[in-house]
Motif scaffolding. Structure first.
Motif, short mmCIF file in Angstrom:
data_model
loop_
_atom_site.label_atom_id
_atom_site.label_comp_id
_atom_site.label_asym_id
_atom_site.label_seq_id
_atom_site.Cartn_x
_atom_site.Cartn_y
_atom_site.Cartn_z
N ASN A 121 0.83 -1.22 0.00
CA ASN A 121 0.00 0.00 0.00
C ASN A 121 0.85 1.26 0.00
N ALA A 122 2.02 1.18 -0.65
CA ALA A 122 2.93 2.32 -0.70
C ALA A 122 2.77 3.15 -1.96
N LEU A 123 1.92 2.71 -2.90
CA LEU A 123 1.73 3.43 -4.16
C LEU A 123 0.32 3.98 -4.27
N LYS A 124 0.19 5.04 -5.07
CA LYS A 124 -1.11 5.65 -5.33
C LYS A 124 -1.52 5.38 -6.77
N PRO A 125 -2.76 4.93 -7.00
CA PRO A 125 -3.21 4.70 -8.38
C PRO A 125 -3.11 5.98 -9.20
N LEU A 126 -2.78 5.83 -10.46
CA LEU A 126 -2.64 6.99 -11.34
C LEU A 126 -3.99 7.63 -11.61
N SER A 127 -3.98 8.94 -11.72
CA SER A 127 -5.21 9.68 -12.00
C SER A 127 -5.70 9.39 -13.42
N ALA A 128 -6.93 9.77 -13.70
CA ALA A 128 -7.51 9.58 -15.03
C ALA A 128 -6.71 10.33 -16.08
N ALA A 129 -6.20 11.51 -15.73
CA ALA A 129 -5.44 12.31 -16.70
C ALA A 129 -4.13 11.62 -17.07
N VAL A 130 -3.46 11.02 -16.08
CA VAL A 130 -2.21 10.30 -16.38
C VAL A 130 -2.52 9.08 -17.23
N GLN A 131 -3.58 8.36 -16.89
CA GLN A 131 -3.94 7.18 -17.67
C GLN A 131 -4.32 7.53 -19.09
N THR A 132 -4.89 8.70 -19.29
CA THR A 132 -5.21 9.15 -20.65
C THR A 132 -3.93 9.30 -21.47
N GLN A 133 -2.90 9.88 -20.87
CA GLN A 133 -1.63 10.01 -21.57
C GLN A 133 -1.05 8.63 -21.92
N ILE A 134 -1.15 7.70 -20.98
CA ILE A 134 -0.65 6.34 -21.24
C ILE A 134 -1.42 5.71 -22.38
N ASP A 135 -2.74 5.85 -22.37
CA ASP A 135 -3.56 5.26 -23.44
C ASP A 135 -3.24 5.88 -24.79
N GLN A 151 -5.06 -2.18 -10.53
CA GLN A 151 -4.88 -0.74 -10.54
C GLN A 151 -3.65 -0.38 -11.38
N VAL A 152 -3.70 0.80 -12.03
CA VAL A 152 -2.56 1.28 -12.80
C VAL A 152 -1.75 2.22 -11.90
N TYR A 153 -0.47 1.85 -11.70
CA TYR A 153 0.38 2.61 -10.79
C TYR A 153 1.57 3.28 -11.47
N GLY A 154 2.03 2.74 -12.60
CA GLY A 154 3.29 3.22 -13.13
C GLY A 154 3.29 3.45 -14.62
N VAL A 155 4.24 4.27 -15.06
CA VAL A 155 4.44 4.55 -16.48
C VAL A 155 5.92 4.40 -16.81
N MET A 341 0.76 13.88 -9.56
CA MET A 341 0.02 13.42 -10.74
C MET A 341 0.29 14.31 -11.95
N ALA A 342 0.48 15.60 -11.72
CA ALA A 342 0.78 16.50 -12.84
C ALA A 342 2.13 16.16 -13.47
N LEU A 343 3.12 15.89 -12.63
CA LEU A 343 4.44 15.56 -13.17
C LEU A 343 4.41 14.20 -13.89
N LEU A 344 3.70 13.21 -13.34
CA LEU A 344 3.58 11.93 -14.02
C LEU A 344 2.87 12.08 -15.35
N GLU A 345 1.87 12.94 -15.39
CA GLU A 345 1.17 13.20 -16.66
C GLU A 345 2.13 13.79 -17.69
N TYR A 346 2.98 14.68 -17.24
CA TYR A 346 3.97 15.29 -18.14
C TYR A 346 4.98 14.26 -18.63
#
Length: 444
Positions: A121-135, A151-155, A341-346
């Motif tokens: 439980n050390a990770l946070k699921p990625l936001s919808a905006a980050v997952q959109t970038q991944i998709d 859950q999606v945690y990483g990119v 989440m903003a930095l992961l989205e970037y």
């Protein structure tokens, strides 16, 4: 991921760099302002926000990543601080997680750590905006690789290309050898031509067992296909499966011919990485070395100029699939904050990948980062093979396995493939031992 020290590898690739243009960007889902959208849309939306990122990079590799962070800071107004974990990421993160003070973002060198930390439980699921970038920018395989427990945690933000064979141009010229179009060409024409001319075709790094896993993975992906590759990586099919035997039989086409290996199988088993590279380019004793893009560092240190004396060709097809096997680093959030989440989205966006691609020694798994952005012919060529392979690209199999099987010196897969090099006539026995080791590792 196994490789040379990052700063050395960056210096090697920097030697062939020349500036190149290009760019790209993307907007977040729902048209909301985002780190990866246009500057006018995003504005300075994160003024006063501080984000800490922890990764293993030091030296020039850290400096190149800092350029990406600088671009993000200029766009959003956030302040990003960087902490180096050193090579043992787990040893750095463990105490910080236990102390309740993890970094906002950690960049992990192995996918197995994603599940390990998710289970804690050390990770946070990625936001919808980050997952959109991944998709938008990655194949579904990479999304699955960064997921755990539904859950999606990483990119995946940085890749190492392992489907390469390096060769010494002068050896090819002297023997009249040419790069192969297929595995059969590699064995029957290129290697045989070198051997007939008195030059051992291959310098194998058999003392470093992970190099043999890379060879197996490329052959297996090509002969068995991506679906079977995924099943074997998860131990959903056994190591005694006929598809494994087929790949090992291809390996034995090298291992079974002492004249194909510098100093034969016994010499190969005593040669580590990067000594095998030095034997090709520094000592000029062999014609080829089978390993990843980071070979460039040792080749350069041996006095070979990349693109002239030290050249590459794609790992040739041994079956129906042109293999592209990657290693790489996965970014995850350890705090559920707007800044993280903003930095992961970037980092997941084409814009962030494009900034990074303009620095030496970087490869992006993002399919929307144009190869035109890379500063050298080598990285442009490698980036294009990643894009061209599409859905067939796969992650290093041994790094997906439990470390007791896929990443321990003298045990599991490393030991089994060294045994195959030592005794290429005992494929069935080695398969049975590998399966027994795999069962133990997956049951732990």
């Amino acid at each position: 991921m196994r490789r040379l020290p990052a700063a050395v590898a960056i210096l090697a690739l920097a030697g062939v760099a020349a500036c190149s243009g290009g760019g790209g960007g993307a907007e977040s889902a729902g048209g909301q302002p985002s780190a990866s959208g246009s500057a006018s849309a995003a504005g300075k939306t994160l003024e006063g926000v501080t984000i800490e990122v922890a990764a293993k990079w030091t030296g020039e590799e850290q400096e190149n990543f800092q350029k990406v962070l600088d671009a993000f800071q200029a766009k959003t107004g956030a302040k990003v601080t960087y902490a180096s974990t050193g090579e043992d990421t787990g040893a750095y993160l463990g105490p910080r997680i236990q102390g309740g003070n993890p970094p906002d973002i950690a960049i992990l060198p192995q996918p197995g750590l994603v599940k390990q930390y998710a289970d804690q439980n050390a990770l946070k699921p990625l936001s919808a905006a980050v997952q959109t970038q991944i998709d938008q920018n990655y194949t579904p395989y990479w999304k699955e690789l960064g997921s755990a427990n539904g859950q999606v945690y990483g990119v995946l933000v940085k890749a190492a290309h392992k489907s390469i064979i390096w060769y010494r141009q002068s050896a090819f010229d002297e023997a009249g050898a040419t790069p192969p179009a297929s595995w059969d060409d590699l064995i029957g024409k290129t290697a045989q031509t070198l051997a007939d001319a008195g030059t051992p075709p291959f310098s194998l790094c058999g003392a470093s067992g992970w190099t043999l896993t890379d060879l197996f993975e490329n052959i297996y992906l090509s002969t068995a296909g991506p679906e079977n590759y995924d099943k074997l990586a998860k131990h959903e099919i056994k190591w005694t499966d006929p598809t494994v035997k087929t790949a090992m039989e291809k390996m034995v086409q090298i291992f079974g011919k002492n004249e194909f290996m510098l100093s034969g199988s016994s010499g190969a088993l005593q040669t580590d990485f990067p000594t095998c590279v030095t034997q090709v380019y520094g000592q000029k004793k062999a014609g080829m070395v089978i390993e990843a893009d980071f070979v460039a560092a040792s080749a350069t240190q041996s006095g070979a100029k990349i693109g002239e004396e030290a050249k590459i060709f794609p790992f040739p097809k041994a079956g129906d699939t042109a293999p592209v096997v990657l290693g790489g680093d996965i970014a995850v959030a350890m705090k559920d904050s707007e800044g993280a989440m903003a930095l992961l989205e970037y980092l997941a966006s084409a814009e962030g990948g494009t900034v990074w691609a303009k620095t030496p020694g970087y490869l992006s798994p993002n399919r929307n980062v144009s190869p035109d952005n890379y500063p050298s012919d080598l990285t442009r060529q490698l980036a294009q093979t990643i894009i061209s392979a599409g859905e067939a690209v796969r992650y290093d199999m041994s790094d997906l396995a439990p470390s007791a099987f896929g990443g321990t010196d003298g045990k599991g897969e490393w030991k089994g493939l060294q045994d195959l090099l030592r005794n290429p006539s005992d494929i069935d026995g080695i398969q049975k031992k590998l399966e027994a080791d795999a069962e133990k590792a997956w049951d732990q």
